[in-house]
Motif scaffolding. Sequence first.
Motif, PDB file in Angstrom:
ATOM      1  N   LEU A   1     -74.425  60.715   3.722  1.00  0.00           N
ATOM      2  CA  LEU A   1     -72.970  60.802   3.761  1.00  0.00           C
ATOM      3  C   LEU A   1     -72.393  59.477   4.243  1.00  0.00           C
ATOM      4  O   LEU A   1     -73.046  58.737   4.974  1.00  0.00           O
ATOM      5  N   ARG A   2     -71.152  59.236   3.868  1.00  0.00           N
ATOM      6  CA  ARG A   2     -70.460  58.033   4.285  1.00  0.00           C
ATOM      7  C   ARG A   2     -70.495  57.874   5.810  1.00  0.00           C
ATOM      8  O   ARG A   2     -70.821  56.841   6.341  1.00  0.00           O
ATOM      9  N   HIS A   3     -70.156  59.001   6.489  1.00  0.00           N
ATOM     10  CA  HIS A   3     -70.062  58.894   7.950  1.00  0.00           C
ATOM     11  C   HIS A   3     -71.439  58.765   8.587  1.00  0.00           C
ATOM     12  O   HIS A   3     -71.581  58.167   9.642  1.00  0.00           O
ATOM     13  N   GLN A   4     -72.484  59.275   7.886  1.00  0.00           N
ATOM     14  CA  GLN A   4     -73.844  59.109   8.437  1.00  0.00           C
ATOM     15  C   GLN A   4     -74.217  57.627   8.458  1.00  0.00           C
ATOM     16  O   GLN A   4     -74.781  57.129   9.424  1.00  0.00           O
ATOM     17  N   LEU A   5     -73.866  56.931   7.379  1.00  0.00           N
ATOM     18  CA  LEU A   5     -74.182  55.513   7.281  1.00  0.00           C
ATOM     19  C   LEU A   5     -73.453  54.759   8.401  1.00  0.00           C
ATOM     20  O   LEU A   5     -74.033  53.925   9.098  1.00  0.00           O
ATOM     21  N   ARG A   6     -72.189  55.108   8.582  1.00  0.00           N
ATOM     22  CA  ARG A   6     -71.402  54.452   9.627  1.00  0.00           C
ATOM     23  C   ARG A   6     -72.021  54.723  11.008  1.00  0.00           C
ATOM     24  O   ARG A   6     -72.190  53.816  11.814  1.00  0.00           O
ATOM     25  N   ASP A   7     -72.408  55.997  11.224  1.00  0.00           N
ATOM     26  CA  ASP A   7     -73.010  56.354  12.518  1.00  0.00           C
ATOM     27  C   ASP A   7     -74.294  55.583  12.756  1.00  0.00           C
ATOM     28  O   ASP A   7     -74.552  55.089  13.854  1.00  0.00           O
ATOM     29  N   ARG A   8     -75.107  55.495  11.693  1.00  0.00           N
ATOM     30  CA  ARG A   8     -76.395  54.803  11.860  1.00  0.00           C
ATOM     31  C   ARG A   8     -76.169  53.340  12.234  1.00  0.00           C
ATOM     32  O   ARG A   8     -76.854  52.794  13.092  1.00  0.00           O
ATOM     33  N   LEU A   9     -75.194  52.706  11.577  1.00  0.00           N
ATOM     34  CA  LEU A   9     -74.924  51.302  11.884  1.00  0.00           C
ATOM     35  C   LEU A   9     -74.303  51.182  13.276  1.00  0.00           C
ATOM     36  O   LEU A   9     -74.641  50.290  14.053  1.00  0.00           O
ATOM     37  N   ALA A  10     -73.392  52.118  13.594  1.00  0.00           N
ATOM     38  CA  ALA A  10     -72.702  52.064  14.884  1.00  0.00           C
ATOM     39  C   ALA A  10     -73.686  52.251  16.040  1.00  0.00           C
ATOM     40  O   ALA A  10     -73.480  51.717  17.126  1.00  0.00           O
ATOM     41  N   ASN A  11     -74.754  52.992  15.782  1.00  0.00           N
ATOM     42  CA  ASN A  11     -75.708  53.288  16.858  1.00  0.00           C
ATOM     43  C   ASN A  11     -76.849  52.281  16.974  1.00  0.00           C
ATOM     44  O   ASN A  11     -77.764  52.476  17.767  1.00  0.00           O
ATOM     45  N   LEU A  12     -76.796  51.217  16.170  1.00  0.00           N
ATOM     46  CA  LEU A  12     -77.889  50.236  16.265  1.00  0.00           C
ATOM     47  C   LEU A  12     -77.843  49.561  17.636  1.00  0.00           C
ATOM     48  O   LEU A  12     -76.757  49.203  18.107  1.00  0.00           O
ATOM     49  N   PRO A  13     -79.021  49.383  18.276  1.00  0.00           N
ATOM     50  CA  PRO A  13     -78.990  48.680  19.567  1.00  0.00           C
ATOM     51  C   PRO A  13     -78.581  47.221  19.366  1.00  0.00           C
ATOM     52  O   PRO A  13     -78.950  46.610  18.362  1.00  0.00           O
ATOM     53  N   THR A  14     -77.805  46.721  20.291  1.00  0.00           N
ATOM     54  CA  THR A  14     -77.350  45.330  20.157  1.00  0.00           C
ATOM     55  C   THR A  14     -78.562  44.408  20.236  1.00  0.00           C
ATOM     56  O   THR A  14     -79.396  44.546  21.142  1.00  0.00           O
ATOM     57  N   PRO A  15     -78.718  43.495  19.296  1.00  0.00           N
ATOM     58  CA  PRO A  15     -79.930  42.654  19.295  1.00  0.00           C
ATOM     59  C   PRO A  15     -79.939  41.656  20.453  1.00  0.00           C
ATOM     60  O   PRO A  15     -78.878  41.226  20.899  1.00  0.00           O
ATOM     61  N   VAL A  16     -81.140  41.343  20.900  1.00  0.00           N
ATOM     62  CA  VAL A  16     -81.262  40.347  21.978  1.00  0.00           C
ATOM     63  C   VAL A  16     -81.383  38.991  21.306  1.00  0.00           C
ATOM     64  O   VAL A  16     -82.364  38.709  20.624  1.00  0.00           O
ATOM     65  N   VAL A  17     -80.345  38.200  21.449  1.00  0.00           N
ATOM     66  CA  VAL A  17     -80.371  36.861  20.852  1.00  0.00           C
ATOM     67  C   VAL A  17     -80.095  35.852  21.946  1.00  0.00           C
ATOM     68  O   VAL A  17     -79.825  36.229  23.101  1.00  0.00           O
ATOM     69  N   ALA A  18     -80.145  34.544  21.603  1.00  0.00           N
ATOM     70  CA  ALA A  18     -80.003  33.487  22.596  1.00  0.00           C
ATOM     71  C   ALA A  18     -78.794  33.734  23.508  1.00  0.00           C
ATOM     72  O   ALA A  18     -78.867  33.622  24.714  1.00  0.00           O
ATOM     73  N   ASP A  19     -77.677  34.090  22.908  1.00  0.00           N
ATOM     74  CA  ASP A  19     -76.476  34.306  23.699  1.00  0.00           C
ATOM     75  C   ASP A  19     -76.079  35.777  23.550  1.00  0.00           C
ATOM     76  O   ASP A  19     -75.189  36.129  22.799  1.00  0.00           O
ATOM     77  N   PRO A  20     -76.809  36.626  24.273  1.00  0.00           N
ATOM     78  CA  PRO A  20     -76.632  38.046  23.965  1.00  0.00           C
ATOM     79  C   PRO A  20     -75.317  38.616  24.476  1.00  0.00           C
ATOM     80  O   PRO A  20     -74.916  38.286  25.590  1.00  0.00           O
ATOM     81  N   PRO A  21     -74.669  39.400  23.672  1.00  0.00           N
ATOM     82  CA  PRO A  21     -73.509  40.125  24.202  1.00  0.00           C
ATOM     83  C   PRO A  21     -74.030  41.200  25.155  1.00  0.00           C
ATOM     84  O   PRO A  21     -75.188  41.592  25.046  1.00  0.00           O
ATOM     85  N   PRO A  22     -73.237  41.618  26.130  1.00  0.00           N
ATOM     86  CA  PRO A  22     -73.754  42.605  27.090  1.00  0.00           C
ATOM     87  C   PRO A  22     -74.261  43.835  26.356  1.00  0.00           C
ATOM     88  O   PRO A  22     -73.579  44.356  25.466  1.00  0.00           O
ATOM     89  N   GLU A  23     -75.471  44.232  26.729  1.00  0.00           N
ATOM     90  CA  GLU A  23     -76.088  45.351  26.001  1.00  0.00           C
ATOM     91  C   GLU A  23     -76.039  46.630  26.831  1.00  0.00           C
ATOM     92  O   GLU A  23     -76.720  46.743  27.837  1.00  0.00           O
ATOM     93  N   PRO A  24     -75.234  47.561  26.450  1.00  0.00           N
ATOM     94  CA  PRO A  24     -75.203  48.797  27.234  1.00  0.00           C
ATOM     95  C   PRO A  24     -76.468  49.598  26.969  1.00  0.00           C
ATOM     96  O   PRO A  24     -77.033  49.498  25.889  1.00  0.00           O
ATOM     97  N   PRO A  25     -76.965  50.344  27.991  1.00  0.00           N
ATOM     98  CA  PRO A  25     -78.129  51.184  27.725  1.00  0.00           C
ATOM     99  C   PRO A  25     -77.819  52.191  26.634  1.00  0.00           C
ATOM    100  O   PRO A  25     -76.666  52.614  26.482  1.00  0.00           O
ATOM    101  N   LEU A  26     -78.847  52.545  25.863  1.00  0.00           N
ATOM    102  CA  LEU A  26     -78.660  53.418  24.700  1.00  0.00           C
ATOM    103  C   LEU A  26     -77.960  54.723  25.069  1.00  0.00           C
ATOM    104  O   LEU A  26     -77.098  55.212  24.345  1.00  0.00           O
ATOM    105  N   ALA A  27     -78.343  55.244  26.252  1.00  0.00           N
ATOM    106  CA  ALA A  27     -77.778  56.526  26.664  1.00  0.00           C
ATOM    107  C   ALA A  27     -76.266  56.446  26.757  1.00  0.00           C
ATOM    108  O   ALA A  27     -75.557  57.408  26.441  1.00  0.00           O
TER     109      ALA A  27
END
Length: 726
Positions: free
Chosen positions: A560-586
């Motif tokens: 479903l459209r909203h499933q795709l959006r949810d899956r992308l929205a729930n991706l953990p923020t990647p750890v990169v050189a200048d990481p944006p603050p990463e909230p815990p998954l919970a």
Amino acid sequence: MQTTEWFPDDLRVRLAAERAMEQKQSELAEANSKIAAHARQLTEKVIESRTEIALVKSEAETLRDENTEVRHDLQRAQSAIQIAERRLWESLETIEDGFAVFDTNNCLIAANRAFLAPFQGLEEIQIGVPFARIVRLAAEEGLVDLEGSSTDDWIAEMVARWNLDDRKPLTIRFFNDTFVRIIERRTRDGDMVLLVVDMTETMARARELDDARIKAEAASRAKSAFLANMSHEIRTPMNGVLAMTELLGESDLTADQRLYLDTIRNSGEALLVIINDVLDYSRIEAGKLALTPAPFDLEKCVNDVMLLLQPSAREKGIDLLIDYDMFLPTGFVGDQGRIRQVLTNLVGNAVKFTEAGHVLVRVVGLPAIEAGHYRIHIVVEDTGIGIPEDMRQHIFGEFNQVEDQMNRSFDGTGLGLAITKRLVGLMGGEVWLDSDVGKGSSFGFHITLPAARGGDVPEPDLPDWLGQISIIDPNHVGRALVHKQLSALGLAPEVFDGLGDVPETAWSPRDVVFIAASLVAEIPTAPTASPAAMFVLCQGPVAPDMDLPPSGQVLTQPFLRHQLRDRLANLPTPVVADPPPEPPLAEQAPPQTRLQVLAAEDNKTNQLVLKKLLSAYDIDLRIAENGRETVAAYREARPDILFTDISMPLMDGKDAAREIRAYEAAHGLDPIPIVAMTAHAGAEMAAEITAAGIDHCLTKPLRRNDLAEHLRSVAPEGELPIRETE
Ligand code: ADP
């Protein structure tokens, strides 16, 4: 001096006389010649006149002959006219229909016996009588049935009708119960020709037909009502039979016994399908099928049907795809059950009659004239055997199939399309069909539904760190659909046919890749450049031996459209050189008010049992069909507790638990309680279960209190909310 002067006088006289005489002679000669010429002329004229007289005489003779001939012709013509007139009248007299002619003053100038017959004894009815008088006599003498009108009204009506330019034939009933139809025509000269056709037999036959139709309809309704009642009565014990075979199947059986049991179950299920079809059809026929509209999610409804049919599609290697109009809302008010039934019939057929390729459901819609309504078109397109032109109407009839070598091998009742057509008709829509033999068919239907008010849930935002999105899929149709859905979310994905087409630069940790399951084996194992997520596009459950790539997760098509959006929205923020603050998954998960319960169970009856046992509590229960689905469902939205069956297809409960524990460890998440549900209680099994990271074990048959105890252990303050309806 003149010579004459020299002659003597008498000579001169004589000379003069001679000269005078000469002159007279010449004058005489001239006169003679004139007379001769005149005489000649006269002679010529006389000859001419004689010739003319002869000519005139001959002309006069010719004229006399011609005159005689014309007179004969005239006589012949007159006698021919008389014969024709006599024949015409004799013919008119032989026909049983009445015939009459009225002049421009509306007076009768000719009528055959049939016309005059009803007026026998009325002396006034003869040549010269005005039409209005005939009508009056007919009414006053009681010759015609006035059908409740007064005499004056009826006469006025008949006369008014006579003067109309555009008259429809009129049927009149005579006192002796005969019916006639009156047809009038005005001639070019202004005369009126009347034909009075005897309709008595035709009317009698029409009455008989009407009676027969009413009786047949009553019989058909009675038959349908009988069938509906019978089917219902048969269905109830059939459900018992099937439920018992399910239960029996869970006990210890020998291989032979299991084979017999499977046969009973398969036959029972096939019989139930037929009974359900017959029941539905007879309900519609008997006019007993009423629609029950309620708000529902159309996109989810289509998706559910596709998921239901995915096992058979997968077996044949057919892709099931959905193309849902991105501008069309998903919440509507309609009879979801019936729409689902129509879709199941059409998609089921599409899968049945397709050997390779895909089955695609397209849903498009536009606002309808009625405010807040949408005209929705749904087309089920397949790449199957197709339907010959001369069969395209036929197959919509009851029990009709394309019966030839091509599809005799397919089972079915031939009722599906008949029911589909009736159901869509009941919903105010229409069904149509396009097909190309050997290439495929498209069954479409349209319905108009009101959009559900306030049905659309606010959608979560997409992460702002998303980098490049790539779709790698050799299947153009499937790929185009993913592209469309991502574009609808405002993303601009790049599309590739295969891994070889992806540029060397590979992926950054912020990129997201959608890759066809068939290409996963080709992904290089070196973990150098992992994207943030690699969604593996799968049709149905994943093969147990499929290794997911690093950061890989299964995305089951169709989604479903909203499933795709949810899956992308729930991706953990990647750890990169200048990481944006990463909230815990919970913390990422939206705050849940209800207890989130995930249950893994492949057996339908047990699913039902579980649902029933838990229906008393106000919780959110999701059911996964196997271990793979369990892991995917867990990743999609972390539950508060997981109940899992142990033996399941594709991935068993123990492996699923192991994967979940590994995921939790990798992401630093608190372990959720996992409770096994098994029929095989034994020390050995218990040890295996514990080794897989499962916390507790319940033995089947399950008891509500045991389940509740586990739920309470994860409920806030140990309080288990009870559903209000209970
Ligand atoms: P059933 O599928 O039970 O035979 P239906 O009424 O659903 O009954 O279909 C009637 C017939 O129409 C089928 O038997 C088949 O011959 C033909 N048909 C229906 N759908 C398709 C399709 N998608 N492709 C080819 N033939 C089809």
